[in-house]
Scaffold this active site. Structure first.
Site, mmCIF file in Angstrom:
data_model
loop_
_atom_site.group_PDB
_atom_site.id
_atom_site.type_symbol
_atom_site.label_atom_id
_atom_site.label_comp_id
_atom_site.label_asym_id
_atom_site.label_seq_id
_atom_site.Cartn_x
_atom_site.Cartn_y
_atom_site.Cartn_z
ATOM 1 C CG HIS A 1 -0.378 0.239 2.520
ATOM 2 N ND1 HIS A 1 -0.125 -0.782 3.416
ATOM 3 C CD2 HIS A 1 0.023 1.376 3.156
ATOM 4 C CE1 HIS A 1 0.381 -0.275 4.521
ATOM 5 N NE2 HIS A 1 0.497 1.019 4.386
ATOM 6 C CG ASP B 1 -0.009 -4.106 2.714
ATOM 7 O OD1 ASP B 1 0.063 -3.553 1.599
ATOM 8 O OD2 ASP B 1 -0.007 -3.474 3.790
ATOM 9 C CB SER C 1 3.166 1.753 6.172
ATOM 10 O OG SER C 1 1.963 1.830 6.893
ATOM 11 N N GLY D 1 -6.817 -25.885 -0.749
ATOM 12 C CA GLY D 1 -8.121 -26.189 -1.336
ATOM 13 C C GLY D 1 -9.161 -26.675 -0.352
ATOM 14 C CB VAL D 2 -9.700 -27.079 3.017
ATOM 15 C CG1 VAL D 2 -9.081 -28.402 2.643
ATOM 16 C CG2 VAL D 2 -8.712 -26.191 3.761
#
Length: 493
Positions: free
Chosen positions: A129, A159, A239, A295-296
């Site tokens: 960001h 991020d 940040s 994949g759950v």
């Protein structure tokens, strides 16, 4: 007089007798050697014992000095650009052809943040960001030298972004192991808050594996949040700065604050260094992130409702309840089933979704991970070979699909039958920074069935069409429970 001399004589003879008897007795005692236990004297000390010059307190002087030299000030510039606004009562398809909407220019913008040099040859990690959408990125070192930086890669899901400047022999911060971070551990936050010069603040680790939902607005269900929470003061401008331990090792990248005012109000959040290390290595090698998927669908006690906690007994287990296994996924191939309870990934205990997501985020497609799970009260261990978003283990090049800013999945056979179509991709989530959100009013649950009049059966079909070299694409599809075909025009940047 005679009486006094008699007393003196008696006293003298008594003293002589006592001396002779004492010498005789002491000569019969065997001396007992005094043995010093070296180990005991080293470990057992008085409470006031000070083995270090600073009195035993944590000394941050070296850590502060080293890390300050390797934390940089990042300044970004965004040029003025046209923005099109469409009436919420208009239609995207007709707006494209009949000039609907109004155009105006967004004013030039400048912003700043922090970054961390992680290699002597000029690689710098920061937050996505901080540099997202910037036309120019400048880096100011601690010695005031300024460089123009190139964005090597960025990732909204974590991020994180990786920059590169053309310089050598730079001071840098070595990675620490964020898995070893303990609650109550002292840490330093280093950055450039509120446009000030290098600033160092101290605090302790308040919590681990925090999920605060801040990345979901830009990356939806693909967001990975497993923050280290600290009470070190972090303000706007921090940040992308460093969170270091008392040895000066990088254990996190400062990313967010919890505040009703936008400034520091008690808690800050950092991306664990193990995730940072993996993501930055991917960007160096491939130019983008090689993200692996298990994949759950899952429920843990932190995001479950009271009804779900009661129904699945989540308050009686230490693990993650699997409530969905996607077809042709790594989990399905490994034998995981709905109702299983995942307890460990690579022998690391996982009790919440963020803990599981962090462990998976450390792997690449094609990597094998060990999964420990409970089924009907019994513990099992299986191995899963992780796949990428396209359902294979190939290296994913910089994807055109990612620019759309949407989470897509292929429909199951029964879903295709219910909708009366032969193929398509369901838009399950839309991120605010993608092309779909910026250029259309497409909604979640839209099913993409064709692009430029070519049928879409899978994510591979979508990527092939978007990589064809064309610039404009007409997306056609349907909304479940609504009649007709809807169209959206999208132009690739």
């Amino acid at each position: 007089m005679k009486k006094i001399l008699s007393i003196i004589l008696v006293a003298f003879l008594t003293s002589i007798s006592t001396y002779i008897l004492a010498r005789k007795y002491l000569n019969t005692i065997v001396p007992v050697p005094i043995v010093q236990n070296e180990e005991t004297t080293k470990d057992v000390q008085f409470a006031s014992y000070s083995p270090e010059p600073d009195g035993g307190y944590v000394n941050f002087e070296d850590a502060a000095e080293k890390s300050s030299r390797a934390v940089v000030h990042i300044k970004t510039e965004t040029k003025a650009r046209p923005v099109q606004y469409r009436s919420p009562f208009g239609d995207d398809f007709f707006d494209q052809f009949f000039g609907g909407g109004q155009r105006f220019y967004q004013q030039p913008q400048q912003s700043s943040g922090s970054g961390v040099i992680i290699s002597a040859d000029g690689y710098i990690v920061t937050n996505n960001h901080v540099v997202d959408g910037a036309d120019q990125v400048n880096v100011v070192l601690n010695n005031k030298k300024t460089y123009t930086a190139k964005v090597i890669g960025n990732d909204a899901s974590t991020d994180l972004a990786l920059l590169k400047i053309n310089e050598n022999n730079l001071p840098f911060i070595a990675f620490g192991n964020s898995d070893e971070v303990k609650l109550g551990q002292w840490v330093l936050a280093v950055g450039y808050p509120l446009t000030l010069e290098t600033t160092v603040t101290a605090g302790i680790v308040s919590a681990k594996y925090r999920n605060i939902g801040i990345n979901q607005s830009k990356s939806g269900n693909n967001a990975i949040e497993s923050f280290i929470q600290t009470d070190a003061a972090v303000n706007p401008g921090n940040s992308g700065g460093a969170l270091v331990n008392s040895r000066g090792e990088l254990i996190g990248i400062n990313s967010a604050i919890a505040s009703p005012t936008g400034s520091y109000a008690g808690y800050s959040f950092a991306i664990p260094s193990n995730i940072v290390k993996k993501i930055s290595a991917d960007m160096m090698k491939f130019g983008n992130v090689q993200r692996a998927f298990l994949g759950v669908g899952y429920i843990d006690i932190k995001n479950a409702t009271a009804e779900q906690i009661s129904a699945y007994g989540l308050d009686k287990i230490d693990g993650i309840y699997v409530n969905q296994v996607y077809e042709r996924s790594s989990a399905q191939d490994a034998g995981i089933k709905t109702g299983d309870i995942l307890t460990k990934i690579n022998n690391v205990q996982v009790k919440t979704g963020p803990q599981m997501m962090e462990q998976i985020a450390l792997s690449r497609p094609g990597d094998e991970i060990s999964i420990t799970f409970l089924r009907n009260g019994k513990s099992y261990v299986t191995t899963a070979k992780l796949k990428n978003s396209l359902g294979n283990t190939d290296v994913v090049k910089s994807s055109k699909t990612e620019k759309l800013g949407a989470t897509l999945r292929e429909l199951k056979k029964n879903e295709l039958q219910q909708l009366g179509i032969s193929g398509g991709l369901l838009v399950s989530d839309i991120q605010s920074n993608g092309l779909i959100a910026r250029q259309t009013r497409m909604k979640k649950s839209f099913v993409i069935t064709q692009i430029n009049e070519k049928d879409i059966q899978s994510a591979v079909d979508l990527e092939k069409i978007l990589s064809s070299g064309e610039k404009e694409f007409q997306f056609g599809g349907i909304y479940p429970n609504y009649r007709g075909v809807y169209y959206y025009m999208i132009q690739l940047d």
